[in-house]
Design a protein around this motif. Structure first.
Motif, PDB file in Angstrom:
ATOM      1  N   THR A   1     -35.120 -12.123   2.809  1.00 33.68           N
ATOM      2  CA  THR A   1     -35.278 -10.462   3.148  1.00 33.68           C
ATOM      3  C   THR A   1     -35.439  -9.601   1.773  1.00 33.68           C
ATOM      4  N   GLY A   2     -35.353 -10.293   0.605  1.00 31.58           N
ATOM      5  CA  GLY A   2     -35.519  -9.640  -0.512  1.00 31.58           C
ATOM      6  C   GLY A   2     -34.318  -8.835  -1.066  1.00 31.58           C
ATOM      7  N   ARG A   3     -34.218  -8.084  -2.096  1.00 27.94           N
ATOM      8  CA  ARG A   3     -33.232  -7.125  -2.309  1.00 27.94           C
ATOM      9  C   ARG A   3     -33.789  -5.974  -3.125  1.00 27.94           C
ATOM     10  N   GLU A   4     -33.509  -4.847  -2.733  1.00 25.57           N
ATOM     11  CA  GLU A   4     -33.854  -3.545  -3.572  1.00 25.57           C
ATOM     12  C   GLU A   4     -33.214  -3.528  -4.841  1.00 25.57           C
ATOM     13  N   LEU A   5     -34.052  -3.076  -5.773  1.00 26.04           N
ATOM     14  CA  LEU A   5     -33.374  -2.954  -7.223  1.00 26.04           C
ATOM     15  C   LEU A   5     -34.003  -1.939  -7.824  1.00 26.04           C
ATOM     16  N   GLY A   6     -33.383  -1.361  -8.793  1.00 30.70           N
ATOM     17  CA  GLY A   6     -34.104  -0.380  -9.743  1.00 30.70           C
ATOM     18  C   GLY A   6     -35.172  -0.690 -10.308  1.00 30.70           C
ATOM     19  N   GLY A   7     -36.098   0.167 -11.341  1.00 30.46           N
ATOM     20  CA  GLY A   7     -37.236  -0.196 -11.951  1.00 30.46           C
ATOM     21  C   GLY A   7     -38.429  -0.369 -10.937  1.00 30.46           C
ATOM     22  N   GLU A   8     -39.354  -0.995 -11.480  1.00 28.02           N
ATOM     23  CA  GLU A   8     -40.758  -1.192 -10.972  1.00 28.02           C
ATOM     24  C   GLU A   8     -40.485  -1.880  -9.503  1.00 28.02           C
ATOM     25  N   SER A   9     -39.660  -2.825  -9.448  1.00 28.25           N
ATOM     26  CA  SER A   9     -39.681  -3.685  -8.174  1.00 28.25           C
ATOM     27  C   SER A   9     -38.379  -4.149  -7.924  1.00 28.25           C
ATOM     28  N   GLY A  10     -38.177  -4.883  -6.760  1.00 24.06           N
ATOM     29  CA  GLY A  10     -36.921  -5.565  -6.437  1.00 24.06           C
ATOM     30  C   GLY A  10     -37.377  -6.860  -6.203  1.00 24.06           C
ATOM     31  N   ILE A  11     -36.423  -7.763  -5.699  1.00 24.02           N
ATOM     32  CA  ILE A  11     -36.859  -9.125  -5.185  1.00 24.02           C
ATOM     33  C   ILE A  11     -37.558  -9.007  -3.805  1.00 24.02           C
ATOM     34  N   VAL A  12     -38.624  -9.641  -3.918  1.00 25.09           N
ATOM     35  CA  VAL A  12     -39.694  -9.749  -2.527  1.00 25.09           C
ATOM     36  C   VAL A  12     -39.485 -10.858  -1.908  1.00 25.09           C
ATOM     37  N   GLY A  13     -38.973 -10.526  -0.373  1.00 27.87           N
ATOM     38  CA  GLY A  13     -38.694 -11.390   0.338  1.00 27.87           C
ATOM     39  C   GLY A  13     -40.055 -12.407   0.861  1.00 27.87           C
ATOM     40  N   ARG A  14     -39.769 -13.714   1.420  1.00 24.73           N
ATOM     41  CA  ARG A  14     -41.011 -14.358   1.823  1.00 24.73           C
ATOM     42  C   ARG A  14     -40.276 -15.356   2.966  1.00 24.73           C
ATOM     43  N   GLU A  15     -40.990 -15.938   3.646  1.00 25.35           N
ATOM     44  CA  GLU A  15     -40.942 -16.722   4.776  1.00 25.35           C
ATOM     45  C   GLU A  15     -40.126 -17.874   4.085  1.00 25.35           C
ATOM     46  N   LEU A  16     -39.190 -18.130   4.811  1.00 26.68           N
ATOM     47  CA  LEU A  16     -38.089 -19.671   4.742  1.00 26.68           C
ATOM     48  C   LEU A  16     -38.927 -20.652   4.778  1.00 26.68           C
ATOM     49  N   PRO A  17     -39.392 -21.486   3.647  1.00 26.95           N
ATOM     50  CA  PRO A  17     -40.162 -22.749   3.823  1.00 26.95           C
ATOM     51  C   PRO A  17     -39.661 -23.416   4.911  1.00 26.95           C
ATOM     52  N   ARG A  18     -40.679 -24.119   5.599  1.00 25.13           N
ATOM     53  CA  ARG A  18     -40.429 -24.979   6.667  1.00 25.13           C
ATOM     54  C   ARG A  18     -39.055 -26.102   6.408  1.00 25.13           C
ATOM     55  N   PRO A  19     -39.489 -26.824   5.342  1.00 25.05           N
ATOM     56  CA  PRO A  19     -38.566 -28.047   4.978  1.00 25.05           C
ATOM     57  C   PRO A  19     -37.257 -27.457   4.886  1.00 25.05           C
ATOM     58  N   VAL A  20     -36.997 -26.087   4.345  1.00 26.34           N
ATOM     59  CA  VAL A  20     -35.807 -25.565   3.994  1.00 26.34           C
ATOM     60  C   VAL A  20     -35.013 -25.301   5.327  1.00 26.34           C
ATOM     61  N   ALA A  21     -35.900 -24.582   6.341  1.00 28.32           N
ATOM     62  CA  ALA A  21     -35.726 -24.266   7.579  1.00 28.32           C
ATOM     63  C   ALA A  21     -35.036 -25.090   8.457  1.00 28.32           C
ATOM     64  N   ASP A  22     -35.733 -26.410   8.508  1.00 24.35           N
ATOM     65  CA  ASP A  22     -35.485 -27.483   9.034  1.00 24.35           C
ATOM     66  C   ASP A  22     -34.160 -28.138   8.619  1.00 24.35           C
ATOM     67  N   ALA A  23     -33.990 -28.177   7.242  1.00 22.96           N
ATOM     68  CA  ALA A  23     -32.971 -29.011   6.557  1.00 22.96           C
ATOM     69  C   ALA A  23     -31.496 -28.058   6.932  1.00 22.96           C
ATOM     70  N   VAL A  24     -31.648 -26.832   6.821  1.00 25.93           N
ATOM     71  CA  VAL A  24     -30.438 -26.123   6.900  1.00 25.93           C
ATOM     72  C   VAL A  24     -29.885 -26.043   8.370  1.00 25.93           C
ATOM     73  N   GLN A  25     -30.646 -26.454   9.058  1.00 24.09           N
ATOM     74  CA  GLN A  25     -30.192 -26.749  10.567  1.00 24.09           C
ATOM     75  C   GLN A  25     -29.016 -27.503  10.714  1.00 24.09           C
ATOM     76  N   THR A  26     -28.912 -28.336   9.996  1.00 26.19           N
ATOM     77  CA  THR A  26     -27.782 -29.376   9.857  1.00 26.19           C
ATOM     78  C   THR A  26     -26.341 -28.868   9.234  1.00 26.19           C
ATOM     79  N   GLY A  27     -26.610 -27.682   8.801  1.00 24.78           N
ATOM     80  CA  GLY A  27     -25.430 -27.227   7.924  1.00 24.78           C
ATOM     81  C   GLY A  27     -25.566 -26.750   6.556  1.00 24.78           C
ATOM     82  N   GLU A  28     -24.950 -25.847   6.049  1.00 32.33           N
ATOM     83  CA  GLU A  28     -25.044 -25.461   4.755  1.00 32.33           C
ATOM     84  C   GLU A  28     -24.686 -26.554   3.558  1.00 32.33           C
ATOM     85  N   ARG A  29     -23.648 -26.943   3.895  1.00 31.45           N
ATOM     86  CA  ARG A  29     -23.191 -28.128   2.958  1.00 31.45           C
ATOM     87  C   ARG A  29     -23.988 -29.328   3.018  1.00 31.45           C
TER      88      ARG A  29
END
Length: 309
Positions: A101-129
């Motif tokens: 989702t990114g994060r709004e910050l001061g200055g020229e820009s903030g953190i820009v969100g990006r699509e959750l990479p597919r390997p990460v999306a699949d792996a996190v389904q088993t639980g964050e730990r």
């Protein structure tokens, strides 16, 4: 920022992640070129899908790489890998949310969100730990195959840099030392500032200064609001390998620089005298000077006193 609680530290995982990010960004440099092939082979062998997808960010894109991959610097790679594997699940999820989702910050820009990479999306389904444990395993592979074989030499270089900074603290104070780390750093009226496209004000109980061979000068600030905030980390380029010996000798004197070089391992006064061809009284004199400057420590084992950088 809690500069009264400032400390210097070496971090194996900050070096490993710095190398990964620099190679992915296509940056050049002597320290990178010799390791680029090793990183490429490690990634091409497979089994590093999570790391590869999370560090695949374009330079200047303001995309986010999760901070739990680089825990608080403690110096031992086993401890840092354990910290990654046991990261609080709430923090893991919070940082993945910032990635998408990114994060709004001061200055020229903030953190820009990006699509959750597919390997990460699949792996996190088993639980964050379980996800954190898999990431720690992948970091361990990168560490063992690329950095571990030459870590003793790299660590010695980084610790020599800290020794130089310790002498600078004694002579120039914290403000002068901070300004010497990189042109983009400054310290005035107890406030540390760093050039950045972001504007973030941080109040913290402490700050950790970390010399590095691969990162560019930057301040790493915990982006997770509402959680136990991690101390800011100031990454700065270590003294170049080609000049560190001359810099150290110029700062503390040639004899004391030689002693610091020998004290990568604990040694006694008589052992140091024999290795350097000096009298025990001469070695003792210089050791006392290094002790007063805070560059070495000593511990008694039975009847022998050992000194260590």
């Amino acid at each position: 920022m809690g500069l009264a609680a400032a400390r210097f530290a070496v971090s194996p995982l900050y070096e490993a992640m710095g190398l990964l990010l620099a190679v992915r960004a296509g940056r050049a440099g002597v320290d990178l070129e010799r390791r680029r092939a090793g990183i490429g082979r490690a990634l091409d062998r497979g089994g590093l899908d999570l790391l590869a997808s999370m560090v695949l960010v374009r330079q200047g894109s303001h995309h986010y790489v999760p901070d739990f991959l680089t825990p608080d610097p403690v110096g031992a790679v086993t401890d840092e890998l354990h910290a990654v594997a046991t990261t609080d699940t709430v923090r893991v999820q919070a940082e993945l949310d910032i990635l998408t989702t990114g994060r709004e910050l001061g200055g020229e820009s903030g953190i820009v969100g990006r699509e959750l990479p597919r390997p990460v999306a699949d792996a996190v389904q088993t639980g964050e730990r379980q996800f954190a444990e898999r990431v720690a395993d992948e970091l361990d592979v990168v560490w063992r195959t690329v950095l571990a074989p030459e870590w003793p030499r790299m660590r010695a270089r980084l610790e020599e840099d800290i020794a130089v900074r310790g002498h600078s603290l004694a002579r120039e104070g914290l403000a002068g030392t901070v300004r010497s780390l990189a042109p983009s750093f400054d310290l005035h009226d107890g406030v540390l500032t760093a050039a950045s496209p972001f504007e973030v004000d941080v109040t913290a109980d402490g700050v950790v200064f970390v010399p590095t061979a691969f990162h560019r000068p930057t301040v790493v600030v915990d982006p997770c609001l509402g959680l136990d905030r991690r101390s800011p980390v100031v990454l700065y380029p270590a003294v170049p390998a080609t000049s560190r010996g001359e810099d150290l000798a110029g700062a503390v004197g040639r004899t004391r620089a030689r002693l610091l070089d020998e004290l990568a391992a604990p040694r006694s006064t008589s052992e140091l005298a024999g290795r350097l061809g000096l009298s025990a009284s001469t070695v003792s004199y210089h050791l006392q000077g290094l002790l007063r400057a805070g560059l070495i420590t000593r511990v008694r084992r039975s009847r022998t006193v050992y000194y260590h950088r």
